[in-house]
Design a protein around this motif. Structure first.
Motif, PDB file in Angstrom:
ATOM      1  N   ALA A   1     110.867  22.714  10.021  1.00  0.00           N
ATOM      2  CA  ALA A   1     110.853  21.227   9.572  1.00  0.00           C
ATOM      3  C   ALA A   1     112.001  20.751   8.607  1.00  0.00           C
TER       4      ALA A   1
ATOM      5  N   GLN B   1     112.802  17.778   7.956  1.00  0.00           N
ATOM      6  CA  GLN B   1     112.244  16.344   8.155  1.00  0.00           C
ATOM      7  C   GLN B   1     111.334  16.783   6.306  1.00  0.00           C
TER       8      GLN B   1
ATOM      9  N   VAL C   1     109.823  12.288  15.011  1.00  0.00           N
ATOM     10  CA  VAL C   1     110.083  12.024  13.568  1.00  0.00           C
ATOM     11  C   VAL C   1     110.414  12.991  12.418  1.00  0.00           C
ATOM     12  N   GLU C   2     108.652  12.588  12.129  1.00  0.00           N
ATOM     13  CA  GLU C   2     108.609  13.414  11.126  1.00  0.00           C
ATOM     14  C   GLU C   2     107.345  14.675  11.598  1.00  0.00           C
TER      15      GLU C   2
ATOM     16  N   THR D   1     106.840  20.301  14.228  1.00  0.00           N
ATOM     17  CA  THR D   1     108.488  19.611  14.189  1.00  0.00           C
ATOM     18  C   THR D   1     108.546  18.686  15.376  1.00  0.00           C
TER      19      THR D   1
ATOM     20  N   MET E   1     107.421  16.647   6.143  1.00  0.00           N
ATOM     21  CA  MET E   1     106.756  17.537   6.822  1.00  0.00           C
ATOM     22  C   MET E   1     107.030  18.573   6.036  1.00  0.00           C
TER      23      MET E   1
END
Length: 224
Positions: free
Chosen positions: A146, A151, A116-117, A113, A154
């Motif tokens: 996530a 995200q 950004v991703e 987490t 992810m």
């Protein structure tokens, strides 16, 4: 400058020769410097895997308290920064992958987490070395967190690695879509990935999402 401070500084600067010399001269490997941090913590924060390997090989405790408030561990500090090689060195030294530190941090959740991703390579290493993909931190799994952070990549990555697509993760995506109209597209992609993995079977799977992102492609289609 005292010996502990010199060791911490050398570790921070990735001066392997100086670190080795100080240890040979009897420096205490886990002695904190005047700032409170150890040489291992300094090397971990900087991502100096060779120094980390040298220190743990000399007896540094891979499970020592670390962080600004001593709330974390070296592995958690490395995971949250995506220092994959450092994570590997700590795992080689026997660092555990489960909940740790006085805050109960889970390295996998942090790696998944942060940024950004998240950090897929770090996530993969942790999973390959035995971390539980469904481990819980503060009542949520890495997939749940996530998804909540939007995200998308992810979320897909964790699902591909066997994460359980929980109703909790889907509920978080739905809540985000309702709460943040600007983030509806992202939340929709998260929800679509979860639904595609079988989440919510037998329940109402409707999600309050816009049908298109303006390009003529629906949220569900973009998630595939």
């Amino acid at each position: 400058m005292n010996v502990a401070d010199e060791l911490v500084r050398s570790a921070d600067e990735a001066d392997v020769i100086a670190v080795a010399r100080l240890l040979e001269q009897g420096a205490s490997v886990d002695a904190p410097g005047s700032g409170g941090g150890t040489a291992l913590a300094a090397a971990v924060l900087r991502g100096h895997a060779d120094v980390v390997s040298l220190l743990v090989g000399a007896g540094a405790d891979p499970e020592q308290q670390a962080g600004e408030y001593q709330e974390s561990t070296p592995l958690c500090l490395a995971a949250v920064r995506g220092h994959t090689s450092v994570v590997g060195a700590l795992l080689d030294a026997g660092a555990p992958t489960g909940s740790q530190g006085r805050m109960g941090f889970v390295p996998l959740v942090l790696a998944a987490t942060a940024g950004v991703e998240g950090y897929p390579e770090t996530v993969d290493l942790l999973l390959d070395r035995g971390a539980d993909v469904n481990a819980v931190m503060k009542r949520r799994t890495a997939l749940d967190w996530a998804g909540g952070f939007g995200q998308v990549r992810m979320v897909r990555h964790l699902l591909s690695r066997g994460a359980t697509p929980s109703a909790e993760a889907l509920a978080i995506a739905r809540e985000d879509a309702e709460r943040d109209p600007e983030g509806r597209r992202v939340s929709g992609r998260v929800a679509a990935a979860l639904l595609g993995a079988g989440c919510g079977a037998g329940t109402d799977q409707s999600v309050p999402l816009s049908e298109s992102d303006g390009s003529g492609t629906g949220a569900t289609e973009r998630a595939q």
